[in-house]
Design a protein around this motif. Structure first.
Motif, PDB file in Angstrom:
ATOM      1  N   GLY A   8       2.177 -48.031   4.704  1.00  0.00           N
ATOM      2  CA  GLY A   8       3.380 -47.490   4.089  1.00  0.00           C
ATOM      3  C   GLY A   8       3.218 -46.023   3.752  1.00  0.00           C
ATOM      4  O   GLY A   8       2.137 -45.449   3.870  1.00  0.00           O
ATOM      5  N   GLY A   9       4.322 -45.407   3.348  1.00  0.00           N
ATOM      6  CA  GLY A   9       4.267 -44.001   2.987  1.00  0.00           C
ATOM      7  C   GLY A   9       5.648 -43.394   2.942  1.00  0.00           C
ATOM      8  O   GLY A   9       6.659 -44.098   2.927  1.00  0.00           O
ATOM      9  N   LEU A  10       5.666 -42.067   2.923  1.00  0.00           N
ATOM     10  CA  LEU A  10       6.909 -41.303   2.884  1.00  0.00           C
ATOM     11  C   LEU A  10       7.197 -40.743   4.266  1.00  0.00           C
ATOM     12  O   LEU A  10       6.319 -40.141   4.886  1.00  0.00           O
ATOM     13  N   VAL A  11       8.409 -40.932   4.737  1.00  0.00           N
ATOM     14  CA  VAL A  11       8.796 -40.455   6.054  1.00  0.00           C
ATOM     15  C   VAL A  11      10.236 -39.975   5.997  1.00  0.00           C
ATOM     16  O   VAL A  11      11.039 -40.481   5.189  1.00  0.00           O
ATOM     17  N   GLN A  12      10.564 -39.027   6.838  1.00  0.00           N
ATOM     18  CA  GLN A  12      11.945 -38.544   6.896  1.00  0.00           C
ATOM     19  C   GLN A  12      12.817 -39.504   7.698  1.00  0.00           C
ATOM     20  O   GLN A  12      12.321 -40.232   8.585  1.00  0.00           O
ATOM     21  N   ALA A  13      14.081 -39.492   7.408  1.00  0.00           N
ATOM     22  CA  ALA A  13      15.029 -40.311   8.160  1.00  0.00           C
ATOM     23  C   ALA A  13      14.909 -39.996   9.645  1.00  0.00           C
ATOM     24  O   ALA A  13      14.779 -38.827  10.043  1.00  0.00           O
ATOM     25  N   GLY A  14      14.940 -41.050  10.451  1.00  0.00           N
ATOM     26  CA  GLY A  14      14.777 -40.894  11.880  1.00  0.00           C
ATOM     27  C   GLY A  14      13.338 -41.036  12.349  1.00  0.00           C
ATOM     28  O   GLY A  14      13.085 -41.147  13.559  1.00  0.00           O
ATOM     29  N   GLY A  15      12.416 -41.039  11.409  1.00  0.00           N
ATOM     30  CA  GLY A  15      11.003 -41.149  11.751  1.00  0.00           C
ATOM     31  C   GLY A  15      10.550 -42.583  11.935  1.00  0.00           C
ATOM     32  O   GLY A  15      11.362 -43.519  11.915  1.00  0.00           O
ATOM     33  N   SER A  16       9.247 -42.740  12.115  1.00  0.00           N
ATOM     34  CA  SER A  16       8.657 -44.052  12.390  1.00  0.00           C
ATOM     35  C   SER A  16       7.450 -44.296  11.491  1.00  0.00           C
ATOM     36  O   SER A  16       6.774 -43.349  11.067  1.00  0.00           O
ATOM     37  N   LEU A  17       7.196 -45.548  11.231  1.00  0.00           N
ATOM     38  CA  LEU A  17       5.986 -45.992  10.548  1.00  0.00           C
ATOM     39  C   LEU A  17       5.552 -47.315  11.174  1.00  0.00           C
ATOM     40  O   LEU A  17       6.394 -48.080  11.666  1.00  0.00           O
ATOM     41  N   ARG A  18       4.258 -47.570  11.112  1.00  0.00           N
ATOM     42  CA  ARG A  18       3.741 -48.854  11.563  1.00  0.00           C
ATOM     43  C   ARG A  18       2.996 -49.506  10.405  1.00  0.00           C
ATOM     44  O   ARG A  18       1.981 -48.959   9.945  1.00  0.00           O
ATOM     45  N   LEU A  19       3.475 -50.633   9.968  1.00  0.00           N
ATOM     46  CA  LEU A  19       2.802 -51.380   8.915  1.00  0.00           C
ATOM     47  C   LEU A  19       1.835 -52.370   9.531  1.00  0.00           C
ATOM     48  O   LEU A  19       2.098 -52.930  10.588  1.00  0.00           O
ATOM     49  N   SER A  20       0.728 -52.579   8.850  1.00  0.00           N
ATOM     50  CA  SER A  20      -0.263 -53.558   9.278  1.00  0.00           C
ATOM     51  C   SER A  20      -0.448 -54.604   8.189  1.00  0.00           C
ATOM     52  O   SER A  20      -0.279 -54.310   6.999  1.00  0.00           O
ATOM     53  N   CYS A  21      -0.828 -55.792   8.602  1.00  0.00           N
ATOM     54  CA  CYS A  21      -1.100 -56.884   7.679  1.00  0.00           C
ATOM     55  C   CYS A  21      -2.404 -57.530   8.116  1.00  0.00           C
ATOM     56  O   CYS A  21      -2.484 -58.084   9.217  1.00  0.00           O
ATOM     57  N   ALA A  22      -3.421 -57.432   7.285  1.00  0.00           N
ATOM     58  CA  ALA A  22      -4.723 -57.999   7.588  1.00  0.00           C
ATOM     59  C   ALA A  22      -4.896 -59.303   6.840  1.00  0.00           C
ATOM     60  O   ALA A  22      -4.711 -59.358   5.616  1.00  0.00           O
ATOM     61  N   ALA A  23      -5.290 -60.342   7.561  1.00  0.00           N
ATOM     62  CA  ALA A  23      -5.507 -61.658   6.963  1.00  0.00           C
ATOM     63  C   ALA A  23      -6.993 -61.937   6.851  1.00  0.00           C
ATOM     64  O   ALA A  23      -7.766 -61.606   7.754  1.00  0.00           O
ATOM     65  N   SER A  24      -7.377 -62.553   5.762  1.00  0.00           N
ATOM     66  CA  SER A  24      -8.779 -62.939   5.576  1.00  0.00           C
ATOM     67  C   SER A  24      -8.812 -64.231   4.776  1.00  0.00           C
ATOM     68  O   SER A  24      -7.791 -64.693   4.261  1.00  0.00           O
ATOM     69  N   GLY A  25      -9.968 -64.803   4.695  1.00  0.00           N
ATOM     70  CA  GLY A  25     -10.141 -66.019   3.911  1.00  0.00           C
ATOM     71  C   GLY A  25     -10.110 -67.267   4.760  1.00  0.00           C
ATOM     72  O   GLY A  25     -10.868 -68.198   4.544  1.00  0.00           O
ATOM     73  N   ARG A  26      -9.221 -67.302   5.690  1.00  0.00           N
ATOM     74  CA  ARG A  26      -9.166 -68.386   6.653  1.00  0.00           C
ATOM     75  C   ARG A  26      -8.360 -67.896   7.828  1.00  0.00           C
ATOM     76  O   ARG A  26      -7.691 -66.886   7.766  1.00  0.00           O
ATOM     77  N   SER A  27      -8.369 -68.665   8.877  1.00  0.00           N
ATOM     78  CA  SER A  27      -7.700 -68.230  10.090  1.00  0.00           C
ATOM     79  C   SER A  27      -6.191 -68.216   9.917  1.00  0.00           C
ATOM     80  O   SER A  27      -5.617 -68.996   9.166  1.00  0.00           O
ATOM     81  N   PHE A  28      -5.576 -67.323  10.639  1.00  0.00           N
ATOM     82  CA  PHE A  28      -4.133 -67.258  10.772  1.00  0.00           C
ATOM     83  C   PHE A  28      -3.593 -68.449  11.564  1.00  0.00           C
ATOM     84  O   PHE A  28      -2.386 -68.621  11.677  1.00  0.00           O
ATOM     85  N   SER A  29      -4.507 -69.236  12.096  1.00  0.00           N
ATOM     86  CA  SER A  29      -4.161 -70.214  13.105  1.00  0.00           C
ATOM     87  C   SER A  29      -2.965 -71.076  12.729  1.00  0.00           C
ATOM     88  O   SER A  29      -2.954 -71.727  11.679  1.00  0.00           O
ATOM     89  N   GLY A  30      -1.965 -71.082  13.609  1.00  0.00           N
ATOM     90  CA  GLY A  30      -0.807 -71.920  13.419  1.00  0.00           C
ATOM     91  C   GLY A  30       0.259 -71.372  12.502  1.00  0.00           C
ATOM     92  O   GLY A  30       1.354 -71.921  12.422  1.00  0.00           O
ATOM     93  N   TYR A  31      -0.011 -70.288  11.809  1.00  0.00           N
ATOM     94  CA  TYR A  31       0.946 -69.766  10.833  1.00  0.00           C
ATOM     95  C   TYR A  31       1.944 -68.813  11.464  1.00  0.00           C
ATOM     96  O   TYR A  31       1.601 -67.974  12.285  1.00  0.00           O
ATOM     97  N   THR A  32       3.166 -68.931  11.021  1.00  0.00           N
ATOM     98  CA  THR A  32       4.160 -67.906  11.289  1.00  0.00           C
ATOM     99  C   THR A  32       3.899 -66.714  10.375  1.00  0.00           C
ATOM    100  O   THR A  32       3.543 -66.882   9.202  1.00  0.00           O
ATOM    101  N   LEU A  33       4.056 -65.524  10.933  1.00  0.00           N
ATOM    102  CA  LEU A  33       3.921 -64.296  10.146  1.00  0.00           C
ATOM    103  C   LEU A  33       5.316 -63.729   9.895  1.00  0.00           C
ATOM    104  O   LEU A  33       6.120 -63.618  10.824  1.00  0.00           O
TER     105      LEU A  33
END
Length: 121
Positions: A8-33
């Motif tokens: 996340g962050g500050l961006v001007q209108a018309g710009g782009s950002l890429r959010l990431s989501c890191a999972a830990s503790g157990r597998s993502f297996s089978g889960y909808t994100l």
């Protein structure tokens, strides 16, 4: 499953950002994100969801055509590419994981702490 958002962050209108989501503790297996957002004084809003196999995706009306959800299961990572950002996209963005392919927050069992996205006009 523990989820941690970043990008996340500050961006001007018309710009782009890429959010990431890191999972830990157990597998993502089978889960909808899913990705949700909440702006000050507003209710939580569904942004996007993707099934475990990435075979199905869905988007909220306000972001369809501008945002793209994806995931990398071997890396236990999820992503939200946000293009052509608008000031009304300003919110805290949360990633979530759950067993159902759904746009309802109540269907998700695990949530991250959120990352702020601010779009200036």
């Amino acid at each position: 499953v523990q989820l941690v958002e970043s990008g996340g962050g500050l961006v001007q209108a018309g710009g782009s950002l890429r959010l990431s989501c890191a999972a830990s503790g157990r597998s993502f297996s089978g889960y909808t994100l899913g990705w949700f957002r909440q702006a000050p004084g507003k209710e939580r809003e569904f942004v996007a969801a993707i099934t475990w196999s990435s075979g199905r995706t869905s988007y909220g009306v306000s972001v369809k055509g501008r945002f793209t959800i994806s995931r990398d299961n071997p890396k236990n990572m999820g992503y939200l590419q946000m293009n052509r950002l608008k000031p009304e996209d300003t919110a805290v963005y949360y990633c979530a994981a759950g067993p159902a392919y759904s746009g309802l927050g109540s269907d998700y069992d695990y949530w991250g702490q959120g990352t702020q996205v601010t779009v200036s006009s």
